[in-house]
Design an enzyme around this catalytic site. Structure first.
Site, mmCIF file in Angstrom:
data_model
loop_
_atom_site.group_PDB
_atom_site.id
_atom_site.type_symbol
_atom_site.label_atom_id
_atom_site.label_comp_id
_atom_site.label_asym_id
_atom_site.label_seq_id
_atom_site.Cartn_x
_atom_site.Cartn_y
_atom_site.Cartn_z
ATOM 1 N N ASP A 1 -2.764 -2.680 -7.885
ATOM 2 C CA ASP A 1 -2.717 -3.245 -9.231
ATOM 3 C C ASP A 1 -1.495 -4.128 -9.390
ATOM 4 O OD1 ASP A 1 -1.143 -0.791 -9.125
ATOM 5 O OD2 ASP A 1 -0.784 -1.076 -11.265
ATOM 6 N N ASP B 1 3.898 -8.097 -5.925
ATOM 7 C CA ASP B 1 4.131 -6.675 -6.171
ATOM 8 C C ASP B 1 2.806 -6.096 -6.656
ATOM 9 O OD1 ASP B 1 4.994 -4.174 -6.949
ATOM 10 O OD2 ASP B 1 6.137 -4.885 -8.655
ATOM 11 N N GLU C 1 -0.131 1.806 -10.340
ATOM 12 C CA GLU C 1 1.274 2.161 -10.128
ATOM 13 C C GLU C 1 2.139 1.626 -11.254
ATOM 14 O OE1 GLU C 1 5.419 1.400 -8.658
ATOM 15 O OE2 GLU C 1 3.902 -0.028 -9.330
ATOM 16 N N ASP D 1 6.526 -1.465 -0.873
ATOM 17 C CA ASP D 1 6.633 -1.866 -2.271
ATOM 18 C C ASP D 1 8.086 -2.163 -2.657
ATOM 19 O OD1 ASP D 1 5.920 -2.431 -4.852
ATOM 20 O OD2 ASP D 1 5.700 -0.346 -5.485
ATOM 21 N N HIS E 1 6.867 -9.257 -11.946
ATOM 22 C CA HIS E 1 6.396 -8.917 -13.295
ATOM 23 C C HIS E 1 6.609 -10.056 -14.286
ATOM 24 C CE1 HIS E 1 6.868 -4.247 -12.611
ATOM 25 N NE2 HIS E 1 6.167 -4.861 -11.669
#
Length: 482
Positions: free
Chosen positions: A78, A115, A145, A169, A456
């Protein structure tokens, strides 16, 4: 023609582009999960798909490595879906528009999702390559996650034999993470109702232009939180404009992202326009001064807006004071790892709905008691405002293991390939390693990854040469593990 064609490693970037072609935001992972299943079927590999969309794929050892211990390769499928204000893409239905200059890869007007889909792409490339020397591989792809590690919580580990976990990650090449903070989510509800706002005029207020970022990786950088700043603005406005009523507020989409924009609507007594506009202009100048270095693009603006209904003035005062009193940002620094944040909180989402003001936090700490202390402070402020708090997604930290042959092998491979010593460190970010170590007794783990910047956010970008070097290192680790 594929946008990333020609970038190396070719298989990695081919799989990465394929993964990016389908939507895969948190909570919307069925398509990408099925894509991983189709891959396993095409390759003739054993696999298992869980109801939550986690996928596990097994690949037998290469000839001569059958007796070696299995290695678990792991990443999550995700992504955080962020986009610019002018982006019209529906990220719940559409894939990403990838772009590259040969050195970096990014997505046009949206986050990239490197990510953690670059990890998935690397693992798929390894699973598809029959020329590699490797021990038995157990590839684990988890979901959601980014919103609480839901996939790792749900993962069935009963058929996993590996005691060595390589989590892919992390976002700094040459940095090997061996410990992480534990965390939790706190959802606050401060009850309120909207009533007729006759005799008032509405003003839309916007805090924007902040850099935002990851609440684990970037919380120490001093960047402003639009939700926190809006609380300050409204609290200051209450002092100058008695009777102000809150008609709307909305900031942030994810609890683990530092909010970069917050919008509110305030209902003020008719005739307050000129004075309120002057107040906002003065406050805007103050914010520009405060955040000149960390958020040079910050803006505070206001404009006329509809405010037919609003929270009564007395209840508005309570809500705004609670919003201003809630903690935000770094609470304490780590004493074992200088420069590392030990305890923090991020006010990721603020929204006024029909039942009241909702405030969602991501709380992190490498010390469990400090995490609980910060959650207690949130509960205390909410209680004083007549509200309630629901807590969820509590996940354990990952304690540093002083002796690790697996880590030693990885660091030796890195030194041989690059001529440089790897950096071993802890992270304030949350990783799934802690949960997997709880589920698999005796598990040894290291987290690593290629260079990824501004995850993000719409500025997220992946370094191409770093991806090639990181992939080479993973393959070398597998070879040395036989």
């Amino acid at each position: 023609m594929a946008v990333l064609k020609g970038l190396k490693p070719e298989k990695v970037f081919a799989y990465f582009e394929k993964l990016c072609s389908v939507p895969h935001g948190s909570g919307n992972t069925k398509i990408i999960s099925d894509l991983c299943v189709s891959f396993a079927e095409e390759m003739g590999l054993k696999y298992r798909q869980e109801p939550c969309n986690n996928v596990v794929i097994w690949k037998p050892a290469s000839p001569g490595c059958e007796s070696a211990e299995p290695i678990i390769l792991q990443g999550h499928i995700d992504m955080v879906c962020a986009k610019t204000d002018d982006c019209t893409k529906d990220m719940t239905r559409e894939g990403l528009d990838l772009m590259t200059d040969g050195e970096w890869v990014w997505a046009d007007k949206t986050s990239l999702g490197g990510d953690n889909c670059i990890a998935v792409a690397m693992i798929l490339a390894i699973l598809s390559d029959d020329t590699l020397v490797h021990p038995p591989i157990e590839a684990v792809f988890t979901v959601d996650e980014e919103v609480g590690m839901d996939g790792a919580f749900a993962l069935d580990c009963s058929d996993l034999r590996g005691k060595k976990l390589l989590n892919l990650d992390s976002e700094l090449e040459g940095v090997f993470t061996v410990s992480c903070a534990g965390g939790m989510r706190s959802d606050c509800l401060l009850p309120a109702e909207l009533t007729d706002a006759a005799g008032t005029e509405g003003f839309g207020i916007t805090v924007a232009g902040l850099q935002g970022g990851h609440s684990g990786a970037d919380i120490h950088l001093g960047r402003g939180s639009a939700n926190r700043l809006m609380g300050r603005v409204l609290a200051a406005a209450l002092e100058k404009f008695p009777g102000l009523r809150l008609a709307a507020i909305s900031g942030g989409q994810f609890d683990n992202v530092i909010c970069s924009r917050c919008d509110a609507v305030a209902a003020l007594p008719t005739g307050s326009g000129a004075a309120f506009t002057a107040f906002i202009r003065e406050f805007d100048a103050g914010l520009k001064n405060e955040y000149a270095v960390t958020d040079p693009g910050v803006t505070l603006t206001c404009a006329a807006a509809e405010a037919a209904k609003a929270v009564p003035a007395e209840r508005t005062a309570t809500l705004v004071q609670a919003l201003a009193a809630m903690p935000q940002g770094v609470e304490a620094m780590d004493t074992d790892f200088p420069g590392l944040v030990q305890t923090s909180l991020n006010m990721g989402v603020v929204k006024l709905d029909g039942d009241g003001l909702h405030i969602t936090f991501s709380i992190r700490s490498s010390i469990a008691s400090r995490k609980l202390m910060l959650a207690q402070r949130v509960r205390a402020v909410a209680a004083l405002a007549g509200g309630t708090v629901a807590e969820r997604g509590v996940y354990p930290g990952w304690q540093y293991k002083r002796e690790s042959k697996f880590r030693d092998t990885l660091l030796a491979a890195y030194k041989d390939l690059t001529g440089k010593d790897g950096v071993v460190e802890a992270t304030h970010g949350g990783l799934e390693c802690g949960l997997l170590m709880e589920k698999i007794p005796g598990l040894d783990a290291v987290s690593m990854g290629p260079e990824l910047h501004d995850v993000h956010s719409v500025r997220e970008r992946l370094n191409v040469p770093s991806t090639e070097r990181t992939y080479e290192l993973v393959c070398e680790l597998l070879r040395r593990s036989c």
